[in-house]
Design a protein around this motif. Structure first.
Motif, PDB file in Angstrom:
ATOM      1  N   ALA A 157      33.882-106.036 -60.674  1.00  0.00           N
ATOM      2  CA  ALA A 157      34.932-106.264 -61.667  1.00  0.00           C
ATOM      3  C   ALA A 157      35.728-104.987 -61.921  1.00  0.00           C
ATOM      4  CB  ALA A 157      34.320-106.766 -62.972  1.00  0.00           C
ATOM      5  N   GLN A 179      38.677-104.434 -59.454  1.00  0.00           N
ATOM      6  CA  GLN A 179      39.811-105.353 -59.469  1.00  0.00           C
ATOM      7  C   GLN A 179      40.997-104.740 -60.203  1.00  0.00           C
ATOM      8  OE1 GLN A 179      39.838-108.300 -57.811  1.00  0.00           O
ATOM      9  NE2 GLN A 179      37.811-107.690 -57.101  1.00  0.00           N
ATOM     10  N   SER A 180      42.190-105.074 -59.760  1.00  0.00           N
ATOM     11  CA  SER A 180      43.389-104.571 -60.431  1.00  0.00           C
ATOM     12  C   SER A 180      43.924-105.582 -61.447  1.00  0.00           C
ATOM     13  CB  SER A 180      44.474-104.233 -59.406  1.00  0.00           C
ATOM     14  OG  SER A 180      44.793-105.399 -58.670  1.00  0.00           O
ATOM     15  N   SER A 181      43.678-106.854 -61.221  1.00  0.00           N
ATOM     16  CA  SER A 181      44.160-107.900 -62.113  1.00  0.00           C
ATOM     17  C   SER A 181      43.215-108.028 -63.320  1.00  0.00           C
ATOM     18  CB  SER A 181      44.212-109.223 -61.359  1.00  0.00           C
ATOM     19  OG  SER A 181      44.327-110.298 -62.252  1.00  0.00           O
ATOM     20  N   ALA A 230      42.860-110.556 -65.305  1.00  0.00           N
ATOM     21  CA  ALA A 230      42.241-111.880 -65.309  1.00  0.00           C
ATOM     22  C   ALA A 230      41.053-111.928 -64.350  1.00  0.00           C
ATOM     23  CB  ALA A 230      43.270-112.934 -64.930  1.00  0.00           C
ATOM     24  N   ARG A 231      41.224-111.341 -63.176  1.00  0.00           N
ATOM     25  CA  ARG A 231      40.128-111.321 -62.199  1.00  0.00           C
ATOM     26  C   ARG A 231      38.974-110.456 -62.703  1.00  0.00           C
ATOM     27  NH1 ARG A 231      37.606-114.370 -58.921  1.00  0.00           N
ATOM     28  NH2 ARG A 231      36.704-113.284 -57.181  1.00  0.00           N
ATOM     29  N   LYS A 232      39.313-109.349 -63.378  1.00  0.00           N
ATOM     30  CA  LYS A 232      38.264-108.508 -63.981  1.00  0.00           C
ATOM     31  C   LYS A 232      37.437-109.313 -64.963  1.00  0.00           C
ATOM     32  CE  LYS A 232      40.140-103.860 -63.865  1.00  0.00           C
ATOM     33  NZ  LYS A 232      40.572-102.702 -64.621  1.00  0.00           N
ATOM     34  N   ASP A 272      32.579-111.829 -66.650  1.00  0.00           N
ATOM     35  CA  ASP A 272      31.891-112.944 -67.307  1.00  0.00           C
ATOM     36  C   ASP A 272      30.678-113.391 -66.495  1.00  0.00           C
ATOM     37  OD1 ASP A 272      33.330-113.207 -69.633  1.00  0.00           O
ATOM     38  OD2 ASP A 272      34.770-114.612 -68.773  1.00  0.00           O
ATOM     39  N   ARG A 273      30.862-113.507 -65.189  1.00  0.00           N
ATOM     40  CA  ARG A 273      29.743-113.904 -64.330  1.00  0.00           C
ATOM     41  C   ARG A 273      28.616-112.877 -64.376  1.00  0.00           C
ATOM     42  NH1 ARG A 273      33.124-115.768 -59.021  1.00  0.00           N
ATOM     43  NH2 ARG A 273      34.069-117.605 -59.955  1.00  0.00           N
ATOM     44  N   VAL A 324      36.999-112.599 -65.127  1.00  0.00           N
ATOM     45  CA  VAL A 324      36.208-113.639 -64.462  1.00  0.00           C
ATOM     46  C   VAL A 324      34.930-113.034 -63.880  1.00  0.00           C
ATOM     47  CG1 VAL A 324      36.170-115.200 -62.475  1.00  0.00           C
ATOM     48  CG2 VAL A 324      38.132-115.171 -63.985  1.00  0.00           C
ATOM     49  N   LEU A 325      35.073-111.936 -63.151  1.00  0.00           N
ATOM     50  CA  LEU A 325      33.899-111.308 -62.545  1.00  0.00           C
ATOM     51  C   LEU A 325      32.973-110.708 -63.598  1.00  0.00           C
ATOM     52  CD1 LEU A 325      35.514-109.611 -59.422  1.00  0.00           C
ATOM     53  CD2 LEU A 325      34.109-111.663 -59.509  1.00  0.00           C
ATOM     54  N   LYS A 333      34.801-105.433 -70.545  1.00  0.00           N
ATOM     55  CA  LYS A 333      35.541-106.553 -71.124  1.00  0.00           C
ATOM     56  C   LYS A 333      36.302-106.127 -72.377  1.00  0.00           C
ATOM     57  CE  LYS A 333      34.274-110.744 -71.374  1.00  0.00           C
ATOM     58  NZ  LYS A 333      33.599-112.024 -71.605  1.00  0.00           N
TER      59      LYS A 333
END
Length: 178
Positions: free
Chosen positions: A47, A50-52, A54-56, A61-62, A58-59, A100
């Motif tokens: 995470a 990641q540059s985005s 939103a993608r950060k 959260d998982r 998502v990852l 986060k």
């Protein structure tokens, strides 16, 4: 007496079997917790790359789901997990929560960032990164956060819409439809 002599091997097996079973459960539990920790740490590391935002999220959260599960197992079975592994779980969990928090702070979601920061500080009150994020959140609540953080496309569009539309209907003094 002879009956007791015949039963003694069986008694010995009955006394030793639960201990062996408990040791096997402890080993399995520790392996499960270690696996959750490994997956969680790898997820937080992925995470971060990641540059985005939103993608950060998502990852993260998982990864945090696995780390929360490991932390819950640690709480339930503190003796079986061990102190060193427990500290590793808490450190990884704090790292994920801080990630986060930073993303939500950059997005301008201050209440959610504050809740995540509170969760991180409840695990370790002396975490420097969490304390710095707390100060940044408090500063953002005092000033207009959208002026301090660049790249707020949605807020800029909203402000442009309000500037071109004039005052909202509720301030125009007309009758409202009900």
């Amino acid at each position: 007496m002879r009956r007791l002599a015949l039963l003694s091997p069986f008694l010995l097996v009955l006394l030793v079997a639960p201990c062996a079973h408990a040791t096997q459960e402890t080993t399995t539990l520790e392996a499960t917790v270690r696996e959750y920790l490994r997956v969680g740490v790898e997820g937080v590391a992925a995470a971060r790359k990641q540059s985005s935002p939103a993608r950060k999220l998502v990852l993260a959260d998982r990864a945090l789901a696995k780390l929360h599960r490991a932390h819950a197992l640690k709480k339930l079975h503190a003796k079986a997990v061990g102190k060193a592994l427990g500290r590793s779980i808490e450190a990884a969990l704090i790292c994920g929560l801080n990630l986060k928090t930073r993303v939500y702070l950059q997005r301008g979601s201050l209440p959610r960032a504050k809740r995540l920061n509170d969760a991180a500080l409840s695990l370790a009150t002396v975490n420097i990164e969490a304390l710095k994020l707390r100060v940044a959140i408090q500063k953002a609540m005092l000033v207009d956060v959208y002026e301090q953080i660049e790249g707020r496309q949605g807020i800029q569009r909203l402000r442009a819409r309000h500037a071109t539309a004039g005052s909202p209907l509720r301030n125009r003094g007309g009758a409202r439809r009900r």
